[in-house]
Design a protein around this motif. Structure first.
Motif, PDB file in Angstrom:
ATOM      1  N   PHE A  12      -4.715  -0.216  11.002  1.00 55.12           N
ATOM      2  CA  PHE A  12      -3.818  -0.713   9.958  1.00 55.12           C
ATOM      3  C   PHE A  12      -3.649  -2.232  10.056  1.00 55.12           C
ATOM      4  CE2 PHE A  12      -1.595   3.663   9.890  1.00 55.12           C
ATOM      5  CZ  PHE A  12      -2.565   4.145   9.038  1.00 55.12           C
TER       6      PHE A  12
ATOM      7  N   TYR B  18      -3.077   4.416   2.711  1.00 59.83           N
ATOM      8  CA  TYR B  18      -3.214   4.534   4.161  1.00 59.83           C
ATOM      9  C   TYR B  18      -4.027   5.775   4.541  1.00 59.83           C
ATOM     10  CZ  TYR B  18       0.067   0.738   5.052  1.00 59.83           C
ATOM     11  OH  TYR B  18       0.660  -0.498   5.128  1.00 59.83           O
TER      12      TYR B  18
ATOM     13  N   LYS C 250       0.832  -1.199   0.000  1.00 66.02           N
ATOM     14  CA  LYS C 250       0.000   0.000   0.000  1.00 66.02           C
ATOM     15  C   LYS C 250       0.866   1.247   0.000  1.00 66.02           C
ATOM     16  CE  LYS C 250      -4.129  -1.854   2.265  1.00 66.02           C
ATOM     17  NZ  LYS C 250      -3.762  -3.260   2.143  1.00 66.02           N
TER      18      LYS C 250
ATOM     19  N   ASN D  11      -4.657  -4.896   7.119  1.00 69.20           N
ATOM     20  CA  ASN D  11      -3.657  -5.750   6.461  1.00 69.20           C
ATOM     21  C   ASN D  11      -4.028  -7.222   6.519  1.00 69.20           C
ATOM     22  OD1 ASN D  11      -1.919  -3.689   5.637  1.00 69.20           O
ATOM     23  ND2 ASN D  11      -0.917  -3.609   7.636  1.00 69.20           N
TER      24      ASN D  11
END
Length: 247
Positions: A192, A8, A3, A196
């Motif tokens: 995050f 993000y 990414k 993921n």
């Protein structure tokens, strides 16, 4: 698929409400705990000046310097001794202190490369800490001539009762600032991490990357409200149609 910073940023924008809610709850909890359970601790400081025992006309040698340093170390131990602390407790019964309690509150240190001794007293009441610090210093000055046969100690900077410093165990504002930073970092880390470990394909870009083929068409998300509207429209169209009946 790695990414980019833009990816993000999009993730943070989507989960901004969740991050803000987590930070808000953390700050509210920190404020409540700091206000209710954390007792402020104040420190009162008194400085003593130890003069040289030699006369001005005498030459100063290395042994004389070492003797002064050893004298300061001896004074530090005398200040913390039973003679000084018990005398203070006996002269001030209103403090309601035991020897063990006073030892925990009292800290004596020397300033490097100087003839200064620092007396620090911690207490939840700043006025009480000032009284103990000043009385410890005065009791030591009164007792040291009879103990060491010298009178070379003066109070350089007594503890000031008129100035209330900030608590040593951090203020509420500092606790809130730390809580805000840590909770924001924790919330971002969780967001995050969940992003993921989620292997769902959510964009044409991800589909092209994993499948290796170009995307020809996409189907948008159909919300429940759109489904209801379409079913209602279809029922209206059916009801409006004319039917032929045969007798």
């Amino acid at each position: 698929m790695e990414k980019t910073i833009l990816d993000y940023f999009i993730i943070v924008r989507k989960k901004l409400w969740l991050i803000a809610l987590f930070v808000l709850l953390s700050c509210v909890m920190t404020y409540y705990v700091s206000k209710t359970f954390v007792q402020p601790v104040y420190v009162a400081t008194n400085q003593l000046l130890v003069n040289s025992v030699m006369k001005d006309s005498e030459s100063i040698s290395l042994n004389d310097v070492n003797m002064n340093l050893n004298l300061i170390e001896s004074y530090k131990e005398i200040i913390k001794s039973n003679t000084i602390t018990e005398t203070l407790i006996a002269n001030h019964p209103e403090l309601q202190l035991t020897r063990e309690q006073l030892d925990k509150k009292l800290k004596v240190s020397s300033v490097d490369k100087t003839n200064l001794i620092k007396i620090e007293v911690e207490d939840s009441n700043y006025g009480k800490a000032v009284l103990i610090a000043n009385e410890i210093a005065q009791t030591f000055i009164d007792e040291v001539p009879g103990l060491m046969n010298v009178n070379n100690v003066k109070i350089l900077s007594p503890a000031n009762p008129g100035k209330l410093p900030a608590p040593e165990n951090a203020s509420i504002a500092m606790n809130l600032a730390v809580s805000f930073i840590l909770s924001a970092m924790a919330a971002l880390g969780v967001v995050f991490f969940l992003e993921n470990i989620n292997d769902t394909l959510r964009s044409e870009k991800e589909a092209e990357h994993y499948v290796g083929l170009p995307v020809l068409a996409t189907i948008g998300t159909i919300k429940k409200t759109n489904k209801r509207k379409r079913s209602k429209n279809m029922s209206e169209e059916v009801s409006d149609q004319t039917y032929v009946t045969v007798k």
